[in-house]
Design a protein around this motif. Structure first.
Motif, short mmCIF file in Angstrom:
data_model
loop_
_atom_site.label_atom_id
_atom_site.label_comp_id
_atom_site.label_asym_id
_atom_site.label_seq_id
_atom_site.Cartn_x
_atom_site.Cartn_y
_atom_site.Cartn_z
N THR A 6 53.41 -27.50 26.41
CA THR A 6 54.46 -28.15 25.65
C THR A 6 54.38 -29.66 25.80
OG1 THR A 6 56.00 -27.99 27.51
CG2 THR A 6 56.05 -26.20 25.91
N GLU A 7 55.09 -30.34 24.95
CA GLU A 7 55.23 -31.79 24.96
C GLU A 7 53.89 -32.49 25.10
OE1 GLU A 7 58.45 -32.97 27.52
OE2 GLU A 7 59.63 -31.26 26.91
N GLY A 8 53.76 -33.44 26.01
CA GLY A 8 52.54 -34.23 26.14
C GLY A 8 51.32 -33.43 26.54
N LEU A 9 51.53 -32.31 27.23
CA LEU A 9 50.39 -31.49 27.67
C LEU A 9 49.69 -30.79 26.51
CD1 LEU A 9 51.77 -29.86 30.92
CD2 LEU A 9 50.10 -31.70 30.72
N LYS A 10 50.43 -30.50 25.43
CA LYS A 10 49.81 -29.77 24.33
C LYS A 10 48.74 -30.59 23.61
CE LYS A 10 53.51 -30.67 21.03
NZ LYS A 10 54.57 -30.08 20.26
N GLU A 14 45.93 -25.87 25.56
CA GLU A 14 46.63 -24.88 24.75
C GLU A 14 47.58 -24.05 25.60
OE1 GLU A 14 43.92 -22.65 22.23
OE2 GLU A 14 42.56 -24.37 22.25
N HIS A 15 47.20 -23.79 26.85
CA HIS A 15 48.00 -22.94 27.73
C HIS A 15 48.06 -23.54 29.13
CE1 HIS A 15 46.73 -20.11 24.60
NE2 HIS A 15 47.89 -19.53 24.84
N ILE A 16 49.09 -23.15 29.85
CA ILE A 16 49.23 -23.47 31.27
C ILE A 16 49.25 -22.12 31.98
CG2 ILE A 16 50.65 -24.54 33.06
CD1 ILE A 16 49.76 -26.55 30.97
N LYS A 43 43.38 -14.47 34.08
CA LYS A 43 44.28 -14.62 32.92
C LYS A 43 43.71 -15.66 31.95
CE LYS A 43 47.79 -14.01 30.35
NZ LYS A 43 47.91 -12.79 29.56
N ALA A 44 43.25 -16.77 32.47
CA ALA A 44 42.66 -17.80 31.61
C ALA A 44 41.45 -17.25 30.87
CB ALA A 44 42.26 -19.02 32.44
N TRP A 45 40.63 -16.49 31.56
CA TRP A 45 39.43 -15.88 30.97
C TRP A 45 39.81 -14.95 29.82
CZ3 TRP A 45 34.37 -16.77 31.40
CH2 TRP A 45 33.47 -15.80 30.96
N SER A 46 40.87 -14.20 30.03
CA SER A 46 41.29 -13.22 29.01
C SER A 46 41.83 -13.89 27.75
CB SER A 46 42.35 -12.28 29.57
OG SER A 46 43.59 -12.94 29.70
N LEU A 47 42.18 -15.16 27.84
CA LEU A 47 42.75 -15.86 26.69
C LEU A 47 41.72 -16.25 25.63
CD1 LEU A 47 45.24 -18.21 28.51
CD2 LEU A 47 45.81 -16.23 27.11
N GLY A 48 40.46 -16.37 26.01
CA GLY A 48 39.53 -16.79 24.97
C GLY A 48 38.10 -17.00 25.41
N THR A 51 35.31 -19.37 23.44
CA THR A 51 35.98 -20.30 22.54
C THR A 51 36.14 -21.64 23.23
OG1 THR A 51 38.23 -19.86 23.30
CG2 THR A 51 37.35 -18.36 21.65
N SER A 52 36.68 -22.58 22.53
CA SER A 52 36.91 -23.90 23.12
C SER A 52 38.32 -23.99 23.72
CB SER A 52 36.71 -24.99 22.06
OG SER A 52 37.63 -24.79 21.01
N LEU A 53 38.87 -22.85 24.11
CA LEU A 53 40.20 -22.80 24.69
C LEU A 53 40.28 -23.71 25.91
CD1 LEU A 53 42.94 -21.27 24.55
CD2 LEU A 53 41.97 -19.70 26.22
N LYS A 54 41.33 -24.50 25.98
CA LYS A 54 41.53 -25.39 27.12
C LYS A 54 42.78 -24.93 27.86
CE LYS A 54 39.37 -29.22 24.78
NZ LYS A 54 39.22 -28.72 23.42
#
Length: 106
Positions: A6-10, A14-16, A43-48, A51-54
């Motif tokens: 959220t906010e400045g982190l987005k 994409e996720h925390i 959990k982070a691995w399962s998100l994408g 991909t270029s998921l950050k």
């Protein structure tokens, strides 16, 4: 736990991803903290995968849980290296190789 940034982190992520780490004074602190890192990385691995998921994560164990930053960072680094060396299915042998292939593709 995983939440959308959220906010400045987005602008950067994409996720925390966060896990509830043990208190520094708890028995077998390093092992428990390593397990928290493994869960957060899974959990982070399962998100994408591929991909270029950050994804961002705070330094688990430091701060309110009382661990000195240097010790918490050392546990995090060891946990990541161990996690990255684990085999995965598909074209890659390990997560480290899959991550390298994704970075190279970008």
């Amino acid at each position: 736990m995983c939440a959308s940034a959220t906010e400045g982190l987005k602008d950067f992520f994409e996720h925390i991803v966060h896990a509830a780490p043990p208190m520094y004074t708890s028995t077998d602190w390093e092992h428990k903290l390593s397990r928290c890192w493994k869960a957060a990385l899974e959990k982070a691995w399962s998100l994408g995968l591929g991909t270029s998921l950050k994804v961002a994560s705070p330094l688990l164990g430091a701060g309110a849980c009382g661990a000195p930053v240097e010790e918490a960072a050392q546990v995090a680094a060891r946990a990541f290296v161990k996690w990255a060396a684990t085999p995965v299915g598909g074209a890659w042998g390990t997560r480290e190789e899959a991550i390298a292939a994704t970075v190279e593709a970008e």
